[in-house]
Design an enzyme around this catalytic site. Structure first.
Site, PDB file in Angstrom:
ATOM      1  N   HIS A 545      23.181  35.166  46.733  1.00 47.87           N
ATOM      2  CA  HIS A 545      22.629  33.991  46.048  1.00 47.87           C
ATOM      3  C   HIS A 545      22.221  34.359  44.618  1.00 47.87           C
ATOM      4  O   HIS A 545      22.547  33.647  43.668  1.00 47.87           O
ATOM      5  CB  HIS A 545      21.424  33.474  46.839  1.00 47.87           C
ATOM      6  CG  HIS A 545      20.668  32.355  46.193  1.00 47.87           C
ATOM      7  ND1 HIS A 545      20.827  31.042  46.565  1.00 47.87           N
ATOM      8  CD2 HIS A 545      19.752  32.357  45.199  1.00 47.87           C
ATOM      9  CE1 HIS A 545      20.033  30.279  45.815  1.00 47.87           C
ATOM     10  NE2 HIS A 545      19.360  31.064  44.983  1.00 47.87           N
ATOM     11  N   GLU A 546      21.519  35.463  44.476  1.00 47.86           N
ATOM     12  CA  GLU A 546      21.056  35.855  43.135  1.00 47.86           C
ATOM     13  C   GLU A 546      22.231  36.252  42.242  1.00 47.86           C
ATOM     14  O   GLU A 546      22.256  35.910  41.059  1.00 47.86           O
ATOM     15  CB  GLU A 546      20.021  36.981  43.219  1.00 47.86           C
ATOM     16  CG  GLU A 546      18.735  36.621  43.974  1.00 47.86           C
ATOM     17  CD  GLU A 546      18.075  35.327  43.505  1.00 47.86           C
ATOM     18  OE1 GLU A 546      18.318  34.896  42.365  1.00 47.86           O
ATOM     19  OE2 GLU A 546      17.329  34.720  44.302  1.00 47.86           O
ATOM     20  N   HIS A 549      23.795  33.174  40.905  1.00 49.04           N
ATOM     21  CA  HIS A 549      23.105  32.508  39.800  1.00 49.04           C
ATOM     22  C   HIS A 549      23.702  32.925  38.452  1.00 49.04           C
ATOM     23  O   HIS A 549      23.663  32.169  37.490  1.00 49.04           O
ATOM     24  CB  HIS A 549      21.614  32.815  39.815  1.00 49.04           C
ATOM     25  CG  HIS A 549      20.826  31.853  40.665  1.00 49.04           C
ATOM     26  ND1 HIS A 549      20.997  30.496  40.575  1.00 49.04           N
ATOM     27  CD2 HIS A 549      19.873  32.063  41.606  1.00 49.04           C
ATOM     28  CE1 HIS A 549      20.169  29.903  41.435  1.00 49.04           C
ATOM     29  NE2 HIS A 549      19.483  30.830  42.076  1.00 49.04           N
ATOM     30  N   GLU A 606      21.208  26.034  42.421  1.00 54.20           N
ATOM     31  CA  GLU A 606      20.798  26.661  43.680  1.00 54.20           C
ATOM     32  C   GLU A 606      21.868  26.494  44.749  1.00 54.20           C
ATOM     33  O   GLU A 606      22.107  27.394  45.558  1.00 54.20           O
ATOM     34  CB  GLU A 606      19.479  26.055  44.166  1.00 54.20           C
ATOM     35  CG  GLU A 606      18.311  26.315  43.233  1.00 54.20           C
ATOM     36  CD  GLU A 606      18.056  27.795  42.999  1.00 54.20           C
ATOM     37  OE1 GLU A 606      18.355  28.587  43.910  1.00 54.20           O
ATOM     38  OE2 GLU A 606      17.580  28.151  41.907  1.00 54.20           O
ATOM     39  N   ASP A 610      23.822  29.284  46.829  1.00 50.58           N
ATOM     40  CA  ASP A 610      23.934  29.412  48.288  1.00 50.58           C
ATOM     41  C   ASP A 610      25.390  29.525  48.731  1.00 50.58           C
ATOM     42  O   ASP A 610      25.736  30.363  49.572  1.00 50.58           O
ATOM     43  CB  ASP A 610      23.298  28.199  48.977  1.00 50.58           C
ATOM     44  CG  ASP A 610      21.774  28.297  49.039  1.00 50.58           C
ATOM     45  OD1 ASP A 610      21.229  29.361  48.676  1.00 50.58           O
ATOM     46  OD2 ASP A 610      21.137  27.312  49.449  1.00 50.58           O
TER      47      ASP A 610
END
Ligand SMILES: [Zn+2]
Length: 708
Positions: A545-546, A549, A606, A610
Site C-alpha cells: 500500500h505504501e 502511494h 488510498e 490498496d
C-alpha cells in the site's frame, strides 16, 4: 514538513485539516491518535527462540470470528469478520473499534506502564530520558494542581488578545500566539521541502483559520450539519462564560466567531482540490505576496514569526489569502479580539480544569458520538507521545522491540519490491519509456523501519514536574523553533513523521520514503510464527500500500528524487487516468450511512494504494513455499488465508456520528469497503472463494480493474 503539527489531537480539532495537502503524509489508516501493541509475545521483535512455535495469536485465522453462514461472493466482509463485528461493539470511551484500535489499546497500556514506571522512578538522573518523560506525565496526572488553577494559565493570553487595537495588532498577536505555542489563528504555516526542488526547505502558508473538521461543516445546512453548528456555538458560549464573560455577550461572541469562520471556510479549497499537488503549489516572492494581500506585509510578519532570510514562500490556496486580506479590514476589530480569544480558549480547553475539559468533551461527543470521556491516564499517554514522542519512543523500543525484527521486515520489504518490479514490467498498458521511470522510482524508495536511527532529544526543552500547562507550551514552542530552524539548512532525511509506538505507516512523496513504525509490526499485521499467507495478507499488503502511494494519482506526479515533475508519456498518463476513474466509480457506489456514500475522488489515492498493494503482496506471497502449495491450515487454502488476513486487518465497528465525519474528512475508505474493494478486482480472490456470476460482488473478468 511539520509532521508534529499534522497530529489532530494537539490543539483540538482542526490542525490536521489546515495542513492537509502540501503537508500530507500518505498513511495506511486515518487515526493519528495512539499506538501499539504491548503484547510482547506478539511483537515482531519478541519472536520466541528457534523451534518454539507458540503464539498467543494462533489460530491466525479464527473461524469463531467469521460468519460461515455468509457467502463470500455475496458478502465477503461478513463472511470473514461477521462474528467479530457482532461480538466487538465500540467501547464507550472509543469512537471506532477494529484491528487498529485493538492494537492501539494494547499499546496505550504498554505506554502507560512505561510512564508509570518512569514517573515513579526516584533514581532517574536529572536530564535523563526517563526523568523527562516521567516528569511530563506526572505533571499531567496531577489533577489537584490542574483543578486548582482553573483557567489561570491562559488569563494573560486572553487579555493580550482582547487588547489588539487594529489590523496590524491582529496580525502581530496571531504571530505571537503561533511562536509561543498558543495556537494557529488565521492561517496555517509550516516549513517543509519545496516540492519542485526538494533539497530546499521553504516556508509554506496554507489555508486555515477555522475550527470544525471541514469547510462543509460551516457551509451545509442539512440536519446533521445544523446540529453540529448549534453545538459548536454552544461550546464557544460555554468556554467564554467559564472565563467570566456574561452569557449574553458570550452568545454574541459565538455568533460572530461562527460567522467569521464561515467566511474563511467559504474561501478554502475542498479536500479533493487540496489533493492536487500542482494546484496547491503557488510560489510567491514575499514582496509580491504583500502586493496581492495589501493588508498583510509578509516581510515584517514573517520576521515576527521568526522566519528570516527567505525571499520566497509557497502558498497552497491563494484564494483563501485574498479573502483573509479582505476580511481583515471588513471585520470589526472587536470581532477579531473575540476570534483571537477563542483561539486561546479552544487550544487550551482540553488541558485546563474539568469544567473546560468537560465542555470540550461534550462538543466532541456531538461530532464523534463517543459515550464517555477517555480516562486521564490515556489522554496523558497520548499527550506525552505527542509532546516528547521520541523520548518516549526510546523507552518503548527498548522494552518492546528487538533488533532482529528489523531484519525480518527488511526481507519482507525487499520481496515486495521484487514483486512490484515484476508487476511493473508486466503491465500491458504502459510503454517501456514510462516503465523505465517507474522502475527507477521503485528502486529509489527509502524504507524506514521501527524507529529513527537518530532520535530527537529535545535539547533545551524545559519540562517541570509541577507545571503541566507550561510543559505543553514549552513543547509547542520547542517544536515551532525546531521547525523554523530547518530553513537554510540541508534537508534532514533522518526525520520521522510518526513516533515509534504508532500503529500506522506512511509514504512521504518528497522524500520518496516508506515508513513503518514499530507499533504496526504486530498481529494481525504480523506475527513471526504465523504462516506466510497471514504476514503477506497483513503487513505485506501494508508495505505494498505504501509503495503504491508512490504510484497513486497524486504520488505518481513525483519522480524518484521526490520532485514534482512529470515522468509519464501523455498516452500512458491518459490510460492511467482512465483506470483511476473506473476505480473512483467503483467506490462512489458504496453507501455508508443513509444518504452518505464514499467519495471516490477523495479516497482515490488510498484505493489505488490498496489495489496495488494487495496485488503486489499476493505476487510476493506466491513466491513463497506456502504460496506455491495447496496445503490447507485449519481448513483454509493458502490463498484463502491470504485474503482472510487482509480482511481481518480491516474489520471494525464505528459510531454513526464518526462514520459521517470520516466520510467527509478521511481520504481512506471505511474498512468494510477496503475489505472488498481490492479483492473484487483480483482473479485470485474469485478462484480462492469460488465466486461465480450471479454472486453480489461478482465483476466480469474484463471489468476487473488492474492498475499496478
Ligand atoms: Zn494510504
Amino acid at each position: 514538513m511539520n509532521f508534529k503539527n499534522n497530529k489532530p489531537s494537539r490543539f483540538g480539532i482542526s490542525l490536521r485539516y489546515l495542513l492537509l495537502g502540501a503537508a500530507a503524509l500518505y498513511t495506511v489508516e486515518a487515526s493519528a491518535q495512539t499506538k501499539v501493541n504491548p503484547n510482547s509475545q506478539t511483537s515482531i521483535g519478541a519472536a520466541p527462540a528457534k523451534g518454539q512455535k507458540k503464539s498467543p495469536n494462533a489460530p491466525f485465522v479464527n473461524k469463531a470470528n467469521m460468519d460461515l453462514s455468509a457467502k463470500p461472493g455475496d458478502d465477503f466482509y461478513t463472511y470473514a469478520s461477521g462474528n467479530w463485528i457482532k461480538n466487538n461493539p465500540v467501547p464507550a470511551k472509543e469512537t471506532r473499534w477494529g484491528s487498529f484500535n485493538v492494537l492501539r489499546d494494547f499499546n496505550i497500556n504498554a505506554v502507560k506502564s512505561i510512564l508509570n514506571e518512569a514517573s515513579q522512578n526516584k533514581k532517574a538522573a536529572p536530564g535523563s530520558v526517563e526523568k523527562r518523560v516521567g516528569d511530563f506525565y506526572a505533571a499531567g496526572m496531577d489533577s489537584t494542581t490542574i483543578e486548582k488553577l482553573g483557567y489561570t494559565p491562559i488569563k494573560a493570553d486572553l487579555q493580550q488578545a482582547a487588547a489588539v487595537k487594529n489590523v496590524q495588532g491582529v496580525l502581530d498577536q496571531a504571530a505571537t500566539m503561533r511562536t509561543s505555542g498558543i495556537g494557529s489563528p488565521l492561517f496555517g504555516f509550516y516549513v517543509g521541502q519545496d516540492r519542485k526542488n526538494p533539497t530546499v526547505m521553504i516556508p509554506q502558508l496554507s489555508q486555515g483559520g477555522t475550527t470544525l473538521p471541514d469547510r462543509d461543516y460551516y457551509l451545509k445546512n442539512d440536519a446533521r450539519s445544523t446540529k453540529i453548528q448549534e453545538a459548536y456555538k454552544k461550546y464557544i458560549t460555554q468556554l467564554f462564560t467559564l472565563t467570566g464573560v456574561p452569557q449574553a455577550i458570550a452568545q454574541k461572541n459565538a455568533e460572530n466567531i461562527f460567522n467569521l469562520e464561515k467566511k474563511m471556510a467559504a474561501a478554502q479549497m475542498s479536500r479533493v482540490e487540496m489533493r492536487d499537488p500542482y494546484k496547491t503549489y503557488n510560489k510567491f516572492a514575499v514582496a509580491d505576496l504583500s502586493k496581492a494581500t495589501s493588508n498583510i506585509q509578509w516581510n515584517s510578519l514573517m520576521a515576527k514569526m521568526k522566519v528570516t532570510g527567505q525571499d520566497t514562500v509557497l502558498v497552497n490556496s491563494p484564494g483563501f489569502f485574498k479573502e483573509l486580506n479582505t476580511l481583515l479590514t471588513s471585520t470589526p476589530v472587536a470581532d477579531w479580539q473575540t476570534y483571537l480569544q477563542w483561539n486561546v480558549l479552544k487550544s487550551a480547553a482540553p488541558n485546563l480544569s474539568s469544567p473546560f475539559v468537560n465542555a470540550n468533551f461534550a462538543f466532541t461527543q456531538v461530532l464523534s458520538g463517543q459515550k464517555v470521556q477517555t480516562p486521564r491516564w490515556q489522554r496523558l499517554s497520548s499527550q506525552t507521545d505527542n509532546a516528547v514522542g521520541e523520548l518516549l519512543g526510546q523507552l518503548y523500543v527498548k522494552q518492546y522491540f528487538k533488533p532482529e525484527a528489523k531484519a525480518r521486515m527488511e526481507e519482507l520489504i525487499s520481496n515486495l519490491v521484487k514483486a512490484y518490479e515484476i508487476r511493473i514490467k508486466g503491465l500491458d498498458w504502459m510503454s517501456p519509456a514510462t516503465k523505465e521511470k517507474a522502475l527507477a522510482k521503485l528502486h529509489a524508495f527509502t524504507p524506514k523501519i521501527a524507529y529513527p536511527n537518530k532520535w530527537k532529544n529535545y535539547d533545551g526543552l524545559e519540562i517541570s514536574r509541577s507545571n503541566y500547562f507550561q510543559n505543553l507550551r514549552n513543547s509547542n514552542q520547542w517544536d515551532y523553533n525546531e521547525m523554523v530552524s530547518q530553513l537554510g539548512k540541508p534537508v534532514d532525511k533522518t526525520r520521522w513523521g510518526m513516533t515509534a509506538p504508532t500503529v500506522n505507516a506512511y509514504y512521504n512523496p518528497v522524500m520518496n520514503e516508506i515508513v513503518f513504525p514499530a507499533g504496526i509490526l504486530q498481529f494481525p499485521f504480523f506475527d513471526p510464527n504465523a504462516d506466510d499467507a497471514i504476514n503477506y495478507g497483513g503487513i505485506g499488503a501494508v508495505i505494498g500500500h505504501e509503495i503504491s502511494h508512490g504510484f497513486d494519482d497524486s504520488g505518481s506526479q513525483y519522480d524518484k528524487d521526490g520532485t514534482l515533475r512529470n515522468w509519464w508519456t501523455p498516452e500512458d498518463l491518459a490510460r492511467f487516468k482512465e483506470k483511476a476513474t473506473a476505480l473512483q466509480k467503483q467506490y462512489d457506489a458504496y453507501t455508508v450511512l443513509d444518504t452518505i456514500h464514499v467519495n471516490g475522488k477523495l479516497t482515490l489515492g488510498e484505493n489505488i494504494g490498496d489495489l496495488g498493494g494487495l496485488n503486489a503482496a499476493y505476487e510476493a506471497f506466491k513466491m513463497t513455499k506456502q504460496g506455491k502449495s495447496n496445503d490447507k491450515i485449519d481448513g483454509f487454502t493458502p490463498d484463502q488465508r491470504f485474503f482472510l488476513s487482509w480482511a481481518q486487518v480491516w474489520r471494525g465497528n464505528i459510531l454513526p456520528e464518526s462514520a459521517a465525519q470520516q466520510i467527509v474528512t478521511d481520504p481512506h475508505s471505511p474498512g468494510e469497503y477496503r475489505t472488498i474493494g481490492a479483492p473484487v478486482n483480483m482473479d485470485a480472490w474469485y478462484s480462492a472463494f469460488n465466486v461465480k456470476p450471479g454472486d453480489k460482488l461478482y465483476k466480469k473478468p474484463e471489468e476487473r480493474i488492474r492498475i499496478w
